[in-house]
Design a protein around this motif. Structure first.
Motif, PDB file in Angstrom:
ATOM      1  N   VAL A 102       0.861  -1.180   0.000  1.00  6.84           N
ATOM      2  CA  VAL A 102       0.000   0.000   0.000  1.00  6.84           C
ATOM      3  C   VAL A 102       0.900   1.233   0.000  1.00  6.84           C
ATOM      4  CG1 VAL A 102      -1.756   1.309   1.255  1.00  6.84           C
ATOM      5  CG2 VAL A 102      -1.815  -1.202   1.281  1.00  6.84           C
ATOM      6  N   LYS A 154      -0.994  -2.538  -4.420  1.00  7.04           N
ATOM      7  CA  LYS A 154      -2.360  -3.008  -4.611  1.00  7.04           C
ATOM      8  C   LYS A 154      -3.348  -1.887  -4.295  1.00  7.04           C
ATOM      9  CE  LYS A 154      -1.053  -7.194  -5.577  1.00  7.04           C
ATOM     10  NZ  LYS A 154      -1.187  -7.734  -6.961  1.00  7.04           N
ATOM     11  N   VAL A 155      -2.942  -1.000  -3.363  1.00  7.02           N
ATOM     12  CA  VAL A 155      -3.827   0.063  -2.898  1.00  7.02           C
ATOM     13  C   VAL A 155      -3.032   1.368  -2.767  1.00  7.02           C
ATOM     14  CG1 VAL A 155      -5.281   0.871  -0.987  1.00  7.02           C
ATOM     15  CG2 VAL A 155      -5.308  -1.549  -1.629  1.00  7.02           C
ATOM     16  N   LYS A 194      -6.201  -0.108  -6.403  1.00  3.95           N
ATOM     17  CA  LYS A 194      -7.426   0.288  -5.715  1.00  3.95           C
ATOM     18  C   LYS A 194      -7.191   1.624  -5.010  1.00  3.95           C
ATOM     19  CE  LYS A 194      -8.965  -4.491  -5.071  1.00  3.95           C
ATOM     20  NZ  LYS A 194     -10.102  -4.400  -6.021  1.00  3.95           N
ATOM     21  N   ILE A 196      -8.115   4.708  -2.337  1.00  2.00           N
ATOM     22  CA  ILE A 196      -8.719   5.243  -1.117  1.00  2.00           C
ATOM     23  C   ILE A 196      -8.415   6.736  -1.106  1.00  2.00           C
ATOM     24  CG2 ILE A 196      -8.685   5.262   1.406  1.00  2.00           C
ATOM     25  CD1 ILE A 196      -7.653   2.369   1.295  1.00  2.00           C
ATOM     26  N   HIS A 239     -14.662   4.060  -5.195  1.00  2.00           N
ATOM     27  CA  HIS A 239     -13.464   4.160  -4.375  1.00  2.00           C
ATOM     28  C   HIS A 239     -13.855   4.161  -2.902  1.00  2.00           C
ATOM     29  CE1 HIS A 239     -11.520   4.908  -8.095  1.00  2.00           C
ATOM     30  NE2 HIS A 239     -11.881   6.170  -8.206  1.00  2.00           N
ATOM     31  N   ILE A 282      -8.198   0.300   4.239  1.00  2.92           N
ATOM     32  CA  ILE A 282      -7.344  -0.566   3.414  1.00  2.92           C
ATOM     33  C   ILE A 282      -7.955  -1.959   3.303  1.00  2.92           C
ATOM     34  CG2 ILE A 282      -5.098  -1.729   3.343  1.00  2.92           C
ATOM     35  CD1 ILE A 282      -3.956   0.897   4.636  1.00  2.92           C
ATOM     36  N   ALA A 285     -10.771  -1.845   0.940  1.00  2.18           N
ATOM     37  CA  ALA A 285     -10.328  -1.746  -0.448  1.00  2.18           C
ATOM     38  C   ALA A 285      -9.880  -3.098  -0.988  1.00  2.18           C
ATOM     39  CB  ALA A 285      -9.190  -0.732  -0.547  1.00  2.18           C
ATOM     40  N   PHE A 286      -9.166  -3.859  -0.166  1.00  6.60           N
ATOM     41  CA  PHE A 286      -8.715  -5.182  -0.608  1.00  6.60           C
ATOM     42  C   PHE A 286      -9.888  -6.115  -0.886  1.00  6.60           C
ATOM     43  CE2 PHE A 286      -4.359  -4.320   1.072  1.00  6.60           C
ATOM     44  CZ  PHE A 286      -3.651  -4.772  -0.031  1.00  6.60           C
TER      45      PHE A 286
END
Length: 288
Positions: A102, A154-155, A194, A196, A239, A282, A285-286
């Protein structure tokens, strides 16, 4: 020293100190003018130790002037500060990939989270801090590829906008800030990251010490308006909206006194409150 040389140095200093927004006086005044946040920026010499009246500067001040001009030139040569994390990024890109990587992109509120006196930045987590103090959304947009996309997270957690409101890099409209945030989110999504987007933190004037209150250049009404847009944008585009603001305001609608020492940046208690909120976002989001 030749008078012409001195006058040339003085004129150059005068021009760049008024045209460059790379450094600014914390006591500068911000006024709302239509949809613009207009900053009446104080010349750099007010905080440099040089005379505040440029007419009082003498040849004896030239060595200090040269240092200031070099600092301004360095800032202008790398306005988005791509060099800031270049070495650290290279090490990460050559290292092992983390499945739960992240990246936090932001300004000083993100950068200062690294400080151990605030408890450290998510110990044990493969999270990367890419905050740079005083930055605005156009600067973050320009370094997005180097500091986020290239690291293949990934984020991404974006916390930005408060310095746009303050006019750190010049006057900006709300629409310009929204456009930059939109473009950052779109580019991240394009690269399968992804997104946030965090609310801008509240400000307050509880630690006002005779200088200009933080709420003058970063008005709560403007922060609320930007946060409302961010929340709506996240809902419309799938989001995750990370709401720090609601958890950090008091009955007066300002940043709780115990969460900050300067009415802008979180202290250890403030970051301790923010960390679980970020972690929950987080995890959401995953799963999305």
């Amino acid at each position: 020293m030749d008078k012409l040389v001195f006058r040339t140095i003085l004129l150059t200093y005068f021009l760049v100190s008024h045209l460059s927004y790379a450094k600014f006086d914390q006591n500068s005044e911000t006024k709302k003018l239509g949809s613009h946040m207009v900053t009446n920026q104080e010349p750099i010499h007010r905080s440099s130790g040089l005379p505040s009246n440029i007419a009082a500067i003498t040849p004896a001040d030239v060595p200090q002037l040269k240092i200031i001009l070099e600092e301004i030139k360095e800032s202008m040569d790398d306005w988005p500060q791509l060099h800031y994390y270049s070495k650290a990024n290279a090490q990460i890109m050559h290292g092992a990939q983390a499945n739960e990587r992240v990246v936090f992109l932001g300004d000083s509120i993100t950068e200062f989270w690294n400080d151990q006196k605030y408890g450290g930045f998510f110990p044990g987590k493969p999270y990367i801090n890419r905050g740079i103090s005083a930055q605005t959304t156009p600067q973050m947009l320009l370094r997005l590829r180097a500091d986020v996309i290239a690291l293949k997270p990934k984020v991404m957690v974006l916390l930005a906008g408060v310095n746009d409101i303050a006019g750190n890099t010049g006057p900006m409209t709300m629409q310009q800030t929204q456009d930059n945030i939109t473009t950052i989110a779109e580019l991240a999504t394009l690269h399968h990251i992804k997104v946030i987007i965090a609310s801008v933190l509240p400000t307050s004037n509880y630690h006002y010490n005779g200088t200009e209150p933080i709420t003058v250049r970063r008005p709560l009404a403007t922060i609320r308006a930007l946060n409302a847009w961010i929340k709506n944008y996240c809902e419309e585009h799938g989001h995750v909206y990370l709401d720090y603001f609601t958890a950090m305001i008091d009955e007066q609608g300002m940043l709780k006194s115990e969460l900050s020492e300067d009415d802008l940046h979180p202290n250890k208690t403030g970051y301790a409150l923010m960390a679980p909120l970020a972690q929950a976002a987080i995890e959401k989001a995953f799963k999305s």
